[in-house]
Write a protein that holds these residues in place. Structure first.
Motif, PDB file in Angstrom:
ATOM      1  N   GLY A 252       0.804  -1.215   0.000  1.00  0.00           N
ATOM      2  CA  GLY A 252       0.000   0.000   0.000  1.00  0.00           C
ATOM      3  C   GLY A 252       0.832   1.259   0.000  1.00  0.00           C
ATOM      4  O   GLY A 252       0.532   2.228  -0.709  1.00  0.00           O
ATOM      5  N   LEU A 253       1.893   1.273   0.798  1.00  0.00           N
ATOM      6  CA  LEU A 253       2.776   2.434   0.839  1.00  0.00           C
ATOM      7  C   LEU A 253       3.483   2.633  -0.498  1.00  0.00           C
ATOM      8  O   LEU A 253       3.653   3.754  -0.973  1.00  0.00           O
ATOM      9  CB  LEU A 253       3.815   2.263   1.948  1.00  0.00           C
ATOM     10  CG  LEU A 253       3.314   2.319   3.390  1.00  0.00           C
ATOM     11  CD1 LEU A 253       4.449   1.990   4.352  1.00  0.00           C
ATOM     12  CD2 LEU A 253       2.734   3.691   3.715  1.00  0.00           C
TER      13      LEU A 253
ATOM     14  N   LEU B  14       4.512  10.842   5.863  1.00  0.00           N
ATOM     15  CA  LEU B  14       3.720   9.997   4.981  1.00  0.00           C
ATOM     16  C   LEU B  14       2.336  10.603   4.730  1.00  0.00           C
ATOM     17  O   LEU B  14       1.800  10.512   3.623  1.00  0.00           O
ATOM     18  CB  LEU B  14       3.583   8.596   5.582  1.00  0.00           C
ATOM     19  CG  LEU B  14       4.870   7.768   5.667  1.00  0.00           C
ATOM     20  CD1 LEU B  14       4.621   6.469   6.436  1.00  0.00           C
ATOM     21  CD2 LEU B  14       5.417   7.460   4.271  1.00  0.00           C
ATOM     22  N   LEU B  15       1.767  11.234   5.747  1.00  0.00           N
ATOM     23  CA  LEU B  15       0.481  11.910   5.570  1.00  0.00           C
ATOM     24  C   LEU B  15       0.615  13.112   4.643  1.00  0.00           C
ATOM     25  O   LEU B  15      -0.284  13.396   3.834  1.00  0.00           O
ATOM     26  CB  LEU B  15      -0.069  12.353   6.926  1.00  0.00           C
ATOM     27  CG  LEU B  15      -0.587  11.241   7.838  1.00  0.00           C
ATOM     28  CD1 LEU B  15      -0.916  11.798   9.220  1.00  0.00           C
ATOM     29  CD2 LEU B  15      -1.808  10.563   7.228  1.00  0.00           C
TER      30      LEU B  15
ATOM     31  N   VAL C 117      -4.581   5.218  -2.408  1.00  0.00           N
ATOM     32  CA  VAL C 117      -4.345   3.915  -1.780  1.00  0.00           C
ATOM     33  C   VAL C 117      -3.285   4.048  -0.690  1.00  0.00           C
ATOM     34  O   VAL C 117      -3.422   3.503   0.416  1.00  0.00           O
ATOM     35  CB  VAL C 117      -3.912   2.868  -2.826  1.00  0.00           C
ATOM     36  CG1 VAL C 117      -3.538   1.548  -2.153  1.00  0.00           C
ATOM     37  CG2 VAL C 117      -5.024   2.646  -3.841  1.00  0.00           C
ATOM     38  N   THR C 118      -2.216   4.782  -0.990  1.00  0.00           N
ATOM     39  CA  THR C 118      -1.168   4.996   0.004  1.00  0.00           C
ATOM     40  C   THR C 118      -1.698   5.790   1.196  1.00  0.00           C
ATOM     41  O   THR C 118      -1.377   5.501   2.354  1.00  0.00           O
ATOM     42  CB  THR C 118       0.029   5.731  -0.627  1.00  0.00           C
ATOM     43  OG1 THR C 118       0.611   4.890  -1.619  1.00  0.00           O
ATOM     44  CG2 THR C 118       1.080   6.075   0.418  1.00  0.00           C
ATOM     45  N   LEU C 119      -2.512   6.801   0.928  1.00  0.00           N
ATOM     46  CA  LEU C 119      -3.087   7.603   2.008  1.00  0.00           C
ATOM     47  C   LEU C 119      -3.911   6.733   2.953  1.00  0.00           C
ATOM     48  O   LEU C 119      -3.793   6.841   4.186  1.00  0.00           O
ATOM     49  CB  LEU C 119      -3.948   8.722   1.421  1.00  0.00           C
ATOM     50  CG  LEU C 119      -4.700   9.586   2.439  1.00  0.00           C
ATOM     51  CD1 LEU C 119      -3.740  10.255   3.413  1.00  0.00           C
ATOM     52  CD2 LEU C 119      -5.551  10.639   1.717  1.00  0.00           C
TER      53      LEU C 119
ATOM     54  N   LEU D 270      -3.153   6.055   6.975  1.00  0.00           N
ATOM     55  CA  LEU D 270      -4.148   6.351   8.009  1.00  0.00           C
ATOM     56  C   LEU D 270      -4.369   5.163   8.934  1.00  0.00           C
ATOM     57  O   LEU D 270      -4.719   5.331  10.108  1.00  0.00           O
ATOM     58  CB  LEU D 270      -5.470   6.768   7.358  1.00  0.00           C
ATOM     59  CG  LEU D 270      -5.468   8.130   6.649  1.00  0.00           C
ATOM     60  CD1 LEU D 270      -6.770   8.352   5.902  1.00  0.00           C
ATOM     61  CD2 LEU D 270      -5.218   9.260   7.651  1.00  0.00           C
ATOM     62  N   ARG D 271      -4.153   3.969   8.428  1.00  0.00           N
ATOM     63  CA  ARG D 271      -4.333   2.756   9.224  1.00  0.00           C
ATOM     64  C   ARG D 271      -3.022   2.259   9.839  1.00  0.00           C
ATOM     65  O   ARG D 271      -3.014   1.233  10.524  1.00  0.00           O
ATOM     66  CB  ARG D 271      -4.923   1.645   8.360  1.00  0.00           C
ATOM     67  CG  ARG D 271      -6.328   1.930   7.834  1.00  0.00           C
ATOM     68  CD  ARG D 271      -6.791   0.839   6.876  1.00  0.00           C
ATOM     69  NE  ARG D 271      -6.775  -0.473   7.509  1.00  0.00           N
ATOM     70  CZ  ARG D 271      -7.768  -0.969   8.237  1.00  0.00           C
ATOM     71  NH1 ARG D 271      -8.861  -0.261   8.412  1.00  0.00           N
ATOM     72  NH2 ARG D 271      -7.671  -2.171   8.785  1.00  0.00           N
ATOM     73  N   LEU D 272      -1.938   2.966   9.596  1.00  0.00           N
ATOM     74  CA  LEU D 272      -0.611   2.475   9.967  1.00  0.00           C
ATOM     75  C   LEU D 272      -0.347   2.628  11.458  1.00  0.00           C
ATOM     76  O   LEU D 272      -0.361   3.728  12.002  1.00  0.00           O
ATOM     77  CB  LEU D 272       0.451   3.227   9.169  1.00  0.00           C
ATOM     78  CG  LEU D 272       1.895   2.750   9.312  1.00  0.00           C
ATOM     79  CD1 LEU D 272       2.036   1.299   8.853  1.00  0.00           C
ATOM     80  CD2 LEU D 272       2.824   3.640   8.507  1.00  0.00           C
ATOM     81  N   LYS D 273      -0.091   1.502  12.097  1.00  0.00           N
ATOM     82  CA  LYS D 273       0.357   1.485  13.483  1.00  0.00           C
ATOM     83  C   LYS D 273       1.436   0.419  13.584  1.00  0.00           C
ATOM     84  O   LYS D 273       1.211  -0.741  13.280  1.00  0.00           O
ATOM     85  CB  LYS D 273      -0.784   1.140  14.440  1.00  0.00           C
ATOM     86  CG  LYS D 273      -1.806   2.257  14.618  1.00  0.00           C
ATOM     87  CD  LYS D 273      -2.846   1.880  15.650  1.00  0.00           C
ATOM     88  CE  LYS D 273      -3.857   3.012  15.844  1.00  0.00           C
ATOM     89  NZ  LYS D 273      -4.883   2.666  16.854  1.00  0.00           N
TER      90      LYS D 273
END
Length: 435
Positions: free
Chosen positions: A238-239, A300-301, A403-405, A409-412
């Protein structure tokens, strides 16, 4: 590993990364001069489409390289995989440099070109995972973002040096006719010779301590183990998707776009591309160092929102650029947004996986995504132009960035590398560092 050894290892790995990407990007930089040599002569866009298709084919070998060399890096060491990758790139460059033209041997000429690009694709597929992993494991935690930026500088510098060599040949060394006739072979010979030097340098590298300690525990890796970390794999994909499409849009494709769509001369298009890449390279360690202070996620955001909502108006404005400076400014604006991803992508991905599958975990999903989306970016752009709807391409880039965004947003995640190092030296302790 002491500080001197750490720096030598990073510099040796980075020098190899620079040379590998020089060899890879020489193809795209000189396409406008040698496309006719490997394919039947036709209109300029058709020849570029054929050359772009071969460029894309090379990308489809990158997942194979990511798989083979990623597993080799996790089993036999980062240094061994990096040494093999630069040797494969050398052989590919040499094959292109000495390949006869279509007029001389017919279809055998593009066949040799495709095989050479496949070898280079395999090389580059393994290079990224191994070099990103090596850097992440040997760099000190507090400066890991900065060194991630430096690693991407070497990637950009490889592309930039290819353009600088082209500019030198255009303005100083040869006439356009000479470059089209035989001069385009020079950079491939330079790349092959440089790869031999890097091969020797990488033989002198020290292996990372993280790998040595993990190997001593006889931890098993491989694709089966990698699938247990499917969330991290999906995150890498995704990134990478939006980041690689944006990167290839503003770097690889821009040279052709300036010449083939906006009507700039080949020399002017090359100069604008070279200057914009110089600025882009300077951004990488600065934003990487910023991530060491602010965290990875804010950058990244910045990329995710900027590329998703800013690409269509930016490329729309670029389509009406009336001067070289205007085109340069707009391209640099796009590259600034892209830097939110490029400056830290190596370290973010490496921090997602444990040592035993880190190289494979970074290399395989990254290479697979780049081969599908990065390798076809230029082809899709040219296809849209030939179809008479060039503006569609901007929406494609925005969709990829979206898609990357959503992924960001879900990245932890936590800094696995630091946690592992602390656990090895102080059993029982945990160390985490949020993105």
């Amino acid at each position: 590993m002491n500080t001197a050894q750490r720096l030598r290892g990073i510099l040796a790995g980075s020098a190899g990364n620079l040379l590998e990407y020089f060899d890879w990007y020489v193809y795209s930089s000189f396409t406008i001069y040698f496309a006719h040599a490997f394919f039947p002569r036709g209109n300029a866009t058709a020849e570029l489409l054929n050359a772009a298709a071969v460029f894309a084919v090379g990308f489809f070998m990158r997942p194979v390289g990511g798989w083979i060399l990623g597993m080799a890096a996790d089993r036999y060491g980062r240094r061994s995989a990096l040494t093999i990758s630069v040797l494969a790139m050398c052989l590919g460059s040499l094959a292109i440099a000495i390949c006869p033209t279509y007029a001389q041997i017919g279809l055998l000429s593009p066949t040799i070109l495709v095989c050479a690009r496949l070898a280079q694709g395999l090389s580059l597929g393994g290079e990224y995972g191994a070099s990103a992993t090596y850097l992440a494991e040997v760099a000190s935690p507090e400066h890991r973002g900065f060194w991630s930026g430096i690693l991407y500088v070497t990637l950009i510098m490889g592309q930039l040096l290819a353009l600088v060599l082209l500019l030198f040949m255009q303005y100083v060394l040869l006439t356009p006719t000479q470059i089209e006739s035989w001069g385009w072979r020079i950079p491939f010979l330079v790349g092959a010779a440089g790869a031999l030097l890097v091969f020797w340098l990488r033989r002198q590298m020290n292996e990372s301590e993280s790998f040595e300690k993990a190997r001593s525990k006889d931890n098993k890796g491989g694709v089966r183990v990698l699938l247990q970390h499917w969330r991290a794999v999906a995150t890498v994909c995704g990134l990478t998707l939006g980041g690689t499409v944006a990167f290839y849009t503003y770097t690889i494709y821009m040279q052709k776009y300036l010449a083939n769509t906006l009507g700039f001369s080949k020399e002017s298009a090359t100069l604008i591309s070279a200057l914009s890449l110089t600025v882009f390279a300077a951004m990488q360690p600065l934003l990487g160092a910023l991530s060491d202070r602010l965290g990875r996620k804010p950058l990244l955001l910045f990329f995710g929102f900027g590329a998703t909502f800013g690409t269509v108006p930016l490329l729309g404005a670029l389509s009406h650029a009336t001067s070289a400076w205007m085109a340069f400014g707009l391209i640099v604006s796009g590259l600034l947004v892209a830097s939110g991803y490029t400056s830290i992508n190596a370290i973010v991905k490496a921090e997602l996986f444990p040592t035993r599958i880190r190289a494979l975990g970074v290399a395989l999903p990254y290479a697979l995504t780049v081969s599908i989306f990065g390798g076809t970016t230029e082809y899709i752009a040219l296809w849209c132009k030939q179809a008479g709807h060039e503006n569609w391409f901007a929406y494609y880039v925005s969709a990829a960035a979206a898609v990357t965004l959503l992924t960001v947003l879900r990245l932890k995640t936590t800094d696995r590398i630091t946690a592992e190092m602390v656990a090895m030296s102080q059993p029982g302790e945990q160390a985490t560092k949020d993105l």
